[in-house]
Scaffold this motif. Structure first.
Motif, PDB file in Angstrom:
ATOM      1  N   ILE A 137       6.553   8.145  -2.015  1.00  0.00           N
ATOM      2  CA  ILE A 137       6.465   8.024  -3.474  1.00  0.00           C
ATOM      3  C   ILE A 137       6.221   6.557  -3.813  1.00  0.00           C
ATOM      4  O   ILE A 137       7.083   5.699  -3.577  1.00  0.00           O
ATOM      5  CB  ILE A 137       7.743   8.504  -4.180  1.00  0.00           C
ATOM      6  N   LEU A 138       5.039   6.263  -4.323  1.00  0.00           N
ATOM      7  CA  LEU A 138       4.727   4.939  -4.854  1.00  0.00           C
ATOM      8  C   LEU A 138       4.492   5.079  -6.348  1.00  0.00           C
ATOM      9  O   LEU A 138       3.898   6.061  -6.795  1.00  0.00           O
ATOM     10  CB  LEU A 138       3.497   4.331  -4.172  1.00  0.00           C
ATOM     11  N   CYS A 139       4.940   4.106  -7.116  1.00  0.00           N
ATOM     12  CA  CYS A 139       4.999   4.255  -8.568  1.00  0.00           C
ATOM     13  C   CYS A 139       3.997   3.354  -9.279  1.00  0.00           C
ATOM     14  O   CYS A 139       3.686   2.258  -8.817  1.00  0.00           O
ATOM     15  CB  CYS A 139       6.419   3.956  -9.061  1.00  0.00           C
ATOM     16  N   GLY A 140       3.517   3.851 -10.424  1.00  0.00           N
ATOM     17  CA  GLY A 140       2.501   3.151 -11.194  1.00  0.00           C
ATOM     18  C   GLY A 140       3.003   2.688 -12.538  1.00  0.00           C
ATOM     19  O   GLY A 140       4.040   2.051 -12.651  1.00  0.00           O
ATOM     20  N   ASN A 141       2.226   2.981 -13.587  1.00  0.00           N
ATOM     21  CA  ASN A 141       2.567   2.578 -14.962  1.00  0.00           C
ATOM     22  C   ASN A 141       2.796   1.080 -15.102  1.00  0.00           C
ATOM     23  O   ASN A 141       3.663   0.635 -15.855  1.00  0.00           O
ATOM     24  CB  ASN A 141       3.799   3.347 -15.456  1.00  0.00           C
ATOM     25  N   GLY A 142       2.014   0.299 -14.374  1.00  0.00           N
ATOM     26  CA  GLY A 142       2.108  -1.146 -14.507  1.00  0.00           C
ATOM     27  C   GLY A 142       3.405  -1.734 -13.990  1.00  0.00           C
ATOM     28  O   GLY A 142       3.684  -2.906 -14.205  1.00  0.00           O
ATOM     29  N   ALA A 172      12.164   5.680  -4.699  1.00  0.00           N
ATOM     30  CA  ALA A 172      10.743   5.420  -4.478  1.00  0.00           C
ATOM     31  C   ALA A 172      10.567   4.504  -3.267  1.00  0.00           C
ATOM     32  O   ALA A 172      11.464   3.737  -2.898  1.00  0.00           O
ATOM     33  CB  ALA A 172      10.115   4.786  -5.713  1.00  0.00           C
ATOM     34  N   ASP A 173       9.390   4.582  -2.663  1.00  0.00           N
ATOM     35  CA  ASP A 173       9.084   3.785  -1.476  1.00  0.00           C
ATOM     36  C   ASP A 173       8.345   2.495  -1.806  1.00  0.00           C
ATOM     37  O   ASP A 173       8.096   1.691  -0.905  1.00  0.00           O
ATOM     38  CB  ASP A 173       8.223   4.604  -0.514  1.00  0.00           C
ATOM     39  N   GLY A 174       7.982   2.314  -3.077  1.00  0.00           N
ATOM     40  CA  GLY A 174       7.257   1.114  -3.433  1.00  0.00           C
ATOM     41  C   GLY A 174       6.432   1.321  -4.681  1.00  0.00           C
ATOM     42  O   GLY A 174       6.707   2.213  -5.490  1.00  0.00           O
ATOM     43  N   ALA A 175       5.402   0.505  -4.824  1.00  0.00           N
ATOM     44  CA  ALA A 175       4.572   0.510  -6.028  1.00  0.00           C
ATOM     45  C   ALA A 175       3.115   0.705  -5.667  1.00  0.00           C
ATOM     46  O   ALA A 175       2.630   0.188  -4.657  1.00  0.00           O
ATOM     47  CB  ALA A 175       4.744  -0.807  -6.786  1.00  0.00           C
ATOM     48  N   MET A 176       2.416   1.458  -6.506  1.00  0.00           N
ATOM     49  CA  MET A 176       0.960   1.560  -6.442  1.00  0.00           C
ATOM     50  C   MET A 176       0.466   1.341  -7.861  1.00  0.00           C
ATOM     51  O   MET A 176       0.252   2.276  -8.631  1.00  0.00           O
ATOM     52  CB  MET A 176       0.495   2.910  -5.895  1.00  0.00           C
TER      53      MET A 176
END
Length: 308
Positions: free
Chosen positions: A194-199, A211-215
């Motif tokens: 799970i990589l997260c967005g929305n800036g 979560a595992d990080g950011a995208m």
């Protein structure tokens, strides 16, 4: 280049696509911004996303950008957005970029999907279109697509379509979705990344939920890398302090229709790209907006010095 797996972690920066002031792709800046992202701590890149102005590129340009970035990345993972209204276009671009060495393909839901069976069936079609062994990043972005993927449907997709190895989490509010996924995995469901967005606007909370990080993208990708690293080390207070220093600019970037112009302005100011230009249709910042961004940057620098 290795393929994306369900254990992927870290920061996969959503890359901008640099253009000249005349609207042509700026290839030298594309090389430079790839280097910039990795120098600032990115573990991988995601290209041809919504904030990469992918809908403004021709199919030939999309392939050329992908080839250039994958080569420049030098073996580091590059995920390529291949979303399109039709499966034929997804298949054509997806197969092309995988042959180039992409780590996987990102696909979101077309706005025509209205029911749970349609959503579930669509990703089955996508997996068959891309072919066996192609890792899929499912972009769950209802704010842009208008398509709500329920927890139950997402669970069935994970159970039934093993090619879906990552969720790009952009539901809002959606923190509970992360918690439910992780609880289901603890009870025996297959794990996905799970990589997260929305800036990155909810990044500390998303990391705390599992979560595992950011995208996502931001004019200061080092913030994303620092917050993900600190949260992974369990130092949530320090992660929050760093995040809070950048939060006013993160918030300012969230303005619909203006956020990409802000991001490109900052990246150009930092020397990562040659011009802040957006390809038409798309406008840059007004003088008033530039003054606001400059004020935020000055305050951000002051706060970061205070945090050492």
């Amino acid at each position: 280049m290795s393929l994306l797996t369900c254990d992927a972690r870290g920061v996969y920066v959503i890359s901008v696509t640099p253009f000249t002031d005349q609207g042509e792709i700026d290839w030298d800046s594309l090389d430079r911004v790839v280097d910039f992202y990795f120098d600032k701590g990115a573990d991988g890149l995601t290209i041809l996303g919504m904030m990469g102005e992918a809908p403004k590129l021709t199919q030939a340009e999309s392939r050329a950008v992908a080839e250039r970035v994958i080569k420049r990345a030098g073996g580091k993972p590059v995920v390529v957005g291949v979303s399109a209204p039709g499966l034929a276009a997804i298949g054509e671009l997806g197969k092309a970029v995988m042959d180039m060495g992409a780590a996987g393909c990102m696909v979101t839901t077309p706005g025509s999907l209205k029911t749970d069976p349609q959503i579930h069936g669509y990703f089955g079609q996508v997996s068959r279109t891309l072919g066996d062994g192609v890792p899929i990043v499912l972009q769950d972005f209802p704010l842009a697509t208008g398509v709500q993927i329920s927890d139950e449907v997402l669970g069935r997709i994970i159970d039934d379509i093993p090619q879906v190895v990552m969720l790009k989490h952009e539901d809002w509010p959606g923190l509970a979705k992360i918690s439910k996924l992780r609880r289901a995995e603890a009870e025996g469901r297959r794990r996905i990344s799970i990589l997260c967005g929305n800036g990155g606007v909810f990044l500390p909370e998303e990391m705390a939920r599992g979560a595992d990080g950011a995208m996502t993208g931001f004019g200061f990708p080092e913030m994303l890398a620092d917050v993900v690293r600190l949260a992974g080390d369990g130092d949530m207070d320090r992660a929050q302090d760093i995040f809070d220093a950048y939060l006013p600019l993160v918030r300012y970037e969230q303005q619909p229709g203006a956020g990409l112009a802000v991001r490109k302005y900052v990246l150009a100011k930092r020397g990562a790209i040659g011009s802040a230009a957006l390809r038409a249709p798309g406008a840059g910042l007004t003088p008033e907006a530039i003054a606001e961004v400059e004020r935020l940057l000055a305050r951000q620098e002051k706060r970061l010095k205070e945090l050492n």
